[in-house]
Design a protein around this motif. Structure first.
Motif, PDB file in Angstrom:
ATOM      1  N   UNK A  62     -18.372 -37.818   9.461  1.00  0.00           N
ATOM      2  CA  UNK A  62     -19.132 -36.249   9.268  1.00  0.00           C
ATOM      3  C   UNK A  62     -17.173 -35.507   9.806  1.00  0.00           C
ATOM      4  N   UNK A  63     -17.047 -34.907   8.819  1.00  0.00           N
ATOM      5  CA  UNK A  63     -16.119 -33.418   9.275  1.00  0.00           C
ATOM      6  C   UNK A  63     -16.487 -32.575   8.751  1.00  0.00           C
ATOM      7  N   UNK A  64     -16.449 -31.426   9.672  1.00  0.00           N
ATOM      8  CA  UNK A  64     -15.990 -29.965   9.069  1.00  0.00           C
ATOM      9  C   UNK A  64     -14.764 -29.084   9.579  1.00  0.00           C
ATOM     10  N   UNK A  65     -14.415 -28.453   7.993  1.00  0.00           N
ATOM     11  CA  UNK A  65     -13.238 -27.784   8.588  1.00  0.00           C
ATOM     12  C   UNK A  65     -13.399 -26.129   7.623  1.00  0.00           C
ATOM     13  N   UNK A  66     -12.742 -25.370   7.922  1.00  0.00           N
ATOM     14  CA  UNK A  66     -12.264 -24.420   7.163  1.00  0.00           C
ATOM     15  C   UNK A  66     -11.711 -24.242   5.922  1.00  0.00           C
ATOM     16  N   UNK A  67     -12.166 -23.432   5.195  1.00  0.00           N
ATOM     17  CA  UNK A  67     -11.517 -22.981   3.641  1.00  0.00           C
ATOM     18  C   UNK A  67     -10.040 -22.388   4.336  1.00  0.00           C
TER      19      UNK A  67
ATOM     20  N   UNK B  77     -19.161 -28.964  -0.253  1.00  0.00           N
ATOM     21  CA  UNK B  77     -19.914 -30.302   0.770  1.00  0.00           C
ATOM     22  C   UNK B  77     -19.002 -31.205   0.075  1.00  0.00           C
ATOM     23  N   UNK B  78     -18.386 -32.658   0.314  1.00  0.00           N
ATOM     24  CA  UNK B  78     -17.551 -33.177  -0.396  1.00  0.00           C
ATOM     25  C   UNK B  78     -17.202 -34.155   0.247  1.00  0.00           C
ATOM     26  N   UNK B  79     -17.810 -35.542  -0.723  1.00  0.00           N
ATOM     27  CA  UNK B  79     -17.644 -36.801  -0.046  1.00  0.00           C
ATOM     28  C   UNK B  79     -16.367 -37.351   0.133  1.00  0.00           C
ATOM     29  N   UNK B  80     -16.426 -38.352   1.229  1.00  0.00           N
ATOM     30  CA  UNK B  80     -15.050 -39.398   1.158  1.00  0.00           C
ATOM     31  C   UNK B  80     -15.669 -40.832   0.509  1.00  0.00           C
ATOM     32  N   UNK B  81     -14.656 -41.393   0.636  1.00  0.00           N
ATOM     33  CA  UNK B  81     -15.225 -43.111   0.751  1.00  0.00           C
ATOM     34  C   UNK B  81     -14.047 -43.723   0.571  1.00  0.00           C
ATOM     35  N   UNK B  82     -14.460 -44.824   0.913  1.00  0.00           N
ATOM     36  CA  UNK B  82     -13.110 -46.350   0.556  1.00  0.00           C
ATOM     37  C   UNK B  82     -12.530 -46.359   0.135  1.00  0.00           C
TER      38      UNK B  82
ATOM     39  N   UNK C 298     -15.225 -49.468  -5.504  1.00  0.00           N
ATOM     40  CA  UNK C 298     -16.572 -49.625  -5.930  1.00  0.00           C
ATOM     41  C   UNK C 298     -17.401 -50.293  -5.048  1.00  0.00           C
ATOM     42  N   UNK C 299     -16.504 -51.481  -4.641  1.00  0.00           N
ATOM     43  CA  UNK C 299     -17.227 -52.679  -3.908  1.00  0.00           C
ATOM     44  C   UNK C 299     -17.336 -52.668  -2.458  1.00  0.00           C
ATOM     45  N   UNK C 300     -16.675 -51.279  -2.214  1.00  0.00           N
ATOM     46  CA  UNK C 300     -16.369 -51.162  -0.994  1.00  0.00           C
ATOM     47  C   UNK C 300     -16.988 -50.320  -0.331  1.00  0.00           C
ATOM     48  N   UNK C 301     -17.310 -49.270  -1.304  1.00  0.00           N
ATOM     49  CA  UNK C 301     -18.263 -48.143  -1.656  1.00  0.00           C
ATOM     50  C   UNK C 301     -19.891 -48.758  -0.837  1.00  0.00           C
ATOM     51  N   UNK C 302     -20.095 -49.175  -2.362  1.00  0.00           N
ATOM     52  CA  UNK C 302     -20.988 -49.917  -2.159  1.00  0.00           C
ATOM     53  C   UNK C 302     -21.538 -50.708  -0.552  1.00  0.00           C
ATOM     54  N   UNK C 303     -20.436 -51.555  -0.060  1.00  0.00           N
ATOM     55  CA  UNK C 303     -20.812 -51.792   1.265  1.00  0.00           C
ATOM     56  C   UNK C 303     -21.055 -51.097   2.277  1.00  0.00           C
ATOM     57  N   UNK C 304     -21.170 -49.377   2.130  1.00  0.00           N
ATOM     58  CA  UNK C 304     -21.527 -48.200   3.025  1.00  0.00           C
ATOM     59  C   UNK C 304     -20.917 -48.083   3.618  1.00  0.00           C
ATOM     60  N   UNK C 305     -18.865 -47.766   3.525  1.00  0.00           N
ATOM     61  CA  UNK C 305     -17.878 -47.559   3.715  1.00  0.00           C
ATOM     62  C   UNK C 305     -17.969 -45.446   3.175  1.00  0.00           C
ATOM     63  N   UNK C 306     -18.818 -44.719   3.800  1.00  0.00           N
ATOM     64  CA  UNK C 306     -18.210 -43.046   3.004  1.00  0.00           C
ATOM     65  C   UNK C 306     -18.855 -42.513   4.082  1.00  0.00           C
ATOM     66  N   UNK C 307     -18.456 -40.947   3.840  1.00  0.00           N
ATOM     67  CA  UNK C 307     -19.669 -39.890   4.399  1.00  0.00           C
ATOM     68  C   UNK C 307     -19.159 -38.827   3.458  1.00  0.00           C
ATOM     69  N   UNK C 308     -18.845 -37.718   4.975  1.00  0.00           N
ATOM     70  CA  UNK C 308     -19.424 -36.429   4.918  1.00  0.00           C
ATOM     71  C   UNK C 308     -18.327 -35.762   5.306  1.00  0.00           C
TER      72      UNK C 308
END
Ligand SMILES: [Cu+2]
Ligand SMILES: [Cu+2]
Ligand SMILES: [Cu+2]
Lengths: 404, 404, 404
Positions: free
Chosen positions: B1-6, B57-62, B70-80
């Motif tokens: 998880x990452x928090x940055x400012x506009x 609030x955005x997503x990131x993923x492999x 799609x195959x890597x995100x299914x495996x759980x490689x994601x965050x906020x």
């Protein structure tokens, strides 16, 4: 795909050139349509006029009436009609110029059977009709281009979250109405028949920007495309949401042919073989009661039979059961079904009564051979039952094939 | 998880410490990412900079590229990743103070196989990585607390309606953009990669306020948590959306281990045993034609084999069929697959060609024994075929086990 | 269905007249409810007061606590509560008069089993409780009528896009809050527990305007209704979202009876017959290892057994496995389960331990006969195992039936 302007009077001429009943539902028309465009007979032509009072991005689809509306839309009879608003979309007002590219995208699903349709198991999910269409033919843009996307999820059943890899949508408008403005969105959420207008400027960096539904178990089935940004890209002005042209014939090298109502590719995915149930041969019992024979079921579901191809040993009882729920009305508009042998070369004819929802009818197959059957109400529904029997070993095994 | 400012310039250092290719898609970055963060090789490091122009609030993923995304995100490689806006959210402006609690929640799904992923059949649906995480560890709040929730549905495939039992969301902001304000909502609707910022004040009554997705067939799989309101609750300030740490090893008492690409728990759920088909032993025919043997299929689907463990009698023909649709590109980025025996102690090797979408290859297994195989393109894909045969009764049954 | 006004103090008297624990979650109440309305014992009565601070259209549903919340809502224990706003909806303000028709519509799903519920496979999807209710009894309107629709998707699991054939919704309000206004929409998108208020004027043409969810694989299961526009139609003022009254007994001619927790129609859809596995009779081996017997599984899932009716040859091992995930708490509130024989006329009793999520227990059935069993924690969960055996031919086949 149709584009009209807000306030236009639109005249639709609908001609049914097919051999079954069709119809038309136009979501942009705020007036009675069932009466004027429903239940259009083969060969019939209808003319319909409406005023495009509501701006936005709308769906149209086949609507013979009743159950047929869903069943025909599932088969792919749908499209997009855009009503361009009098009021300018915000980015156009800010930039004081029209978009460099108008991109019309219809997302939709293809099913292999009515059973898969009921269960939401699409085989393919596509943009403008083809799997990975704009991966194979990337859409040219230039860095900095102002792009307006008219996005429609035609469904028939699944939800989409439309996204671009490498971008944040600048302005989005639910249903394409310029008053329904939101900002700065990674995705737009669209259920079936939902639509959005999206405004976005291609960032100043060259490369591939990937359009995708972020519902990843559908993206993986084909709903992906590429905007290819290059400084010297040709300016094509628009990409229209035209689907595939109907094929005159199926290519010989097709790996898979979807025919939700009929048999599709004879690739065994929808073939079920029932082995000889030992409990049917040797008497068995639960305590003092003989075990009741368990019939093999063929479902009528989503205007198709399931399983499409059924292989059973001689003596098996098949129970036809109608899972379609809407059994009112008649013809294309009803979900009533029967099963009627059509192949005169088969071992013997059979016919079930016309079955309403949840109704059942059993046939015991005592003659080996191949039975090809249809529904007499929806004659494009097709199924096969193969009844097999032990080979008479003394006769030397099965004879050579006489016919294909 | 990452928090940055506009307005921040964000620098991302991506290091691939794994043995297969990965990548990164950052939804907060409105600039080309495929080019800079796609197809990152094992051991490779990339540096990427972007300006956080869009608050929310955005997503990131492999995102290795193509099918692999799609195959890597299914495996759980994601965050906020959260981009805090310059403009104040409304409740903060009204109350003239920041929230008492910032609650970052990522909803996501865990799958047992690529087949289940295709079919949308999640085994677990979770908040911040664990089943019922905040039921087991309730989040302390005080009556009257001002809570801001940053909610992201990371999917990969299912829709959420995020709700609190005992509350009505006061202000909600689609995608977390402070301009996308709506009011007084029992739920927020979020497809995969959709997000919301939610502002709510804990009512003045102590007790348990239950966070839940109101999509109840997913809530029942784990997406439930508790806010426990007590007057003297500790003030924790924030709950971060950090998922589970990778385990060094699987606990011995684990009831279920999900390994979508590989075998997972050997608990029979993905084991299919084919009984000896009597129609293969005794010649049978449909009329004058011998009944064609029906091969047993192993699907390649969502970067896994299905069934994962297949048990067949000796002499059975297995048809490998690739159901993955995206067969362009190469390596991790492609949905092309093969099946290659890796266990040198097995009865004999086999290898299929590299198969594109819908392509098939048949192997008849004539030697009993256990075949352990992988995909040579995605070597974490693992399957087992066990070929069984009648025991030679004179030899006294199966010999004692010689190896595990 | 309840209608109150914004600012009202609402008093709810909840009396549990059933034999199992229930509860209530009221989405319109922004205050603690778990504490006051959860875990209500049979015969118990509770009184609860809240102030209706938030205007809109809200769901209520059974909420005994924990796992029971989802399991009871799946069974149909839900409804709509409307909080009429002080602020006028826009069309009422423009027209300076109240609607001619207030139409309250709850969309919901019916499931045949907890397994189907987990998999999102509804048997029926309905408006106000019945399949095609307003197709069979069209709702009368007049051309030009001002209609306000209060639409709630009660789920429990599926998404809806509510649409009228022959119309464009004029004004729509997310969650029914008058401040959440959007315009000119072909559909409103609603996940489970989402709601909308919709304002629309019937176009000036007589005919049938069809209400439908445009999620067509659910519409085809029953979520369709008709507004029948005639110039002289009776003015009925409102259509309330009342569901079906509970039946005293099931009609003898019912084609299908859904009983998600119990057996439902004995129509074989949830009956699984296991043929005698030849590999269990004749010793078989994989190489030097005997092939491990594959148990037949009975899942505990969504407070029901699956398969509901299982038929096995004598000597088969059945593995009970609990797929319900939420195994905390107790009684109705837990997803823990066991299986206990209740039929004293059966061949012999059996009982499993109380199983938590993912836990398993095996029983080998050596005595033929019919075993009827329940879960002792949720006694409405019912399953049947029939153990069959070859008939002793010398004894002359199964004896005549002695009891039903
Ligand atoms: Cu048609
Ligand atoms: Cu990766
Ligand atoms: Cu209850």
């Amino acid at each position: 795909m149709l584009v009209v302007e807000e306030g236009d009077t639109v005249e639709i001429v609908l001609k049914n050139a097919d051999s079954v009943t069709h119809g038309l539902s136009i979501h942009a028309a705020n007036t009675q349509t069932s009466k004027f465009l429903g239940n259009v007979q083969p060969g019939e032509e209808r003319v319909f006029r409406f005023t495009a009072d509501f701006p936005g991005v709308f769906m149209y689809h086949c609507a013979p009436g009743g159950h047929g509306i869903m069943a025909h839309t599932m088969g792919g009879q749908h499209g997009m009609i855009v009503v361009e608003p009098k009021k300018k979309y915000r980015l156009e007002a800010e930039l004081k110029r029209p978009p460099d590219l108008k991109l019309y995208i219809v997302q939709s699903e293809w099913y292999a059977s009515g059973r898969d349709f009921f269960d939401g198991k699409a085989t393919y999910v596509v943009f403008n009709g083809y799997n990975f269409r704009y991966v194979n033919e990337p859409i040219p843009v230039r860095p900095g281009d102002y792009v307006r996307i008219y996005f429609l999820n035609a469904g028939p059943s699944l939800t989409s979250t439309f996204h671009v890899v490498g971008g944040v949508w600048e302005y989005i408008y639910y249903q394409g109405n310029p008053d329904n403005l939101m900002k700065g969105s990674q995705t737009v959420l669209a259920g079936p028949s939902d639509s959005w207008v999206i405004e976005w400027r291609v960032p100043p960096v060259e490369g591939d920007y990937t359009l995708v539904t972020h519902v990843f178990n559908t993206a993986i089935k084909g709903a992906v495309g590429i905007l290819r940004a290059k400084k010297d890209a040709p300016r094509i002005g628009e990409v229209r949401a035209e689907g595939p042209k109907a094929l005159a014939s199926v290519p010989a090298d097709a790996k898979r042919v979807l025919d939700p109502y009929g048999l599709g590719t004879p690739d065994h995915e929808h073939t079920v073989r029932v082995p000889l149930d030992p409990t049917l041969v040797q008497p068995v019992a639960v305590g003092s009661k003989a075990l009741e024979p368990l019939p093999v079921r063929v479902q009528m579901v989503g205007n198709s039979f399931y399983p499409k191809i059924l292989e059973i040993p001689v003596g098996t009882t098949v129970e036809f059961v109608n899972e379609d729920v809407f059994d009112l009305l008649d013809g294309e508009r009803t979900g009533r079904h029967d099963a009627v042998v059509i192949d005169v070369k088969g071992p013997e004819p059979f016919v079930t009564p016309k079955l309403g929802h949840g109704e059942r009818y059993r046939i015991t197959f005592t003659k080996p051979g191949e039975y090809v059957y249809i529904c007499s109400i929806h004659p494009y529904m097709k199924g096969v039952i193969r009844v097999y029997a032990p080979v008479d070993q003394e006769a030397g095994g099965p004879e050579p094939e006489h016919h294909h």
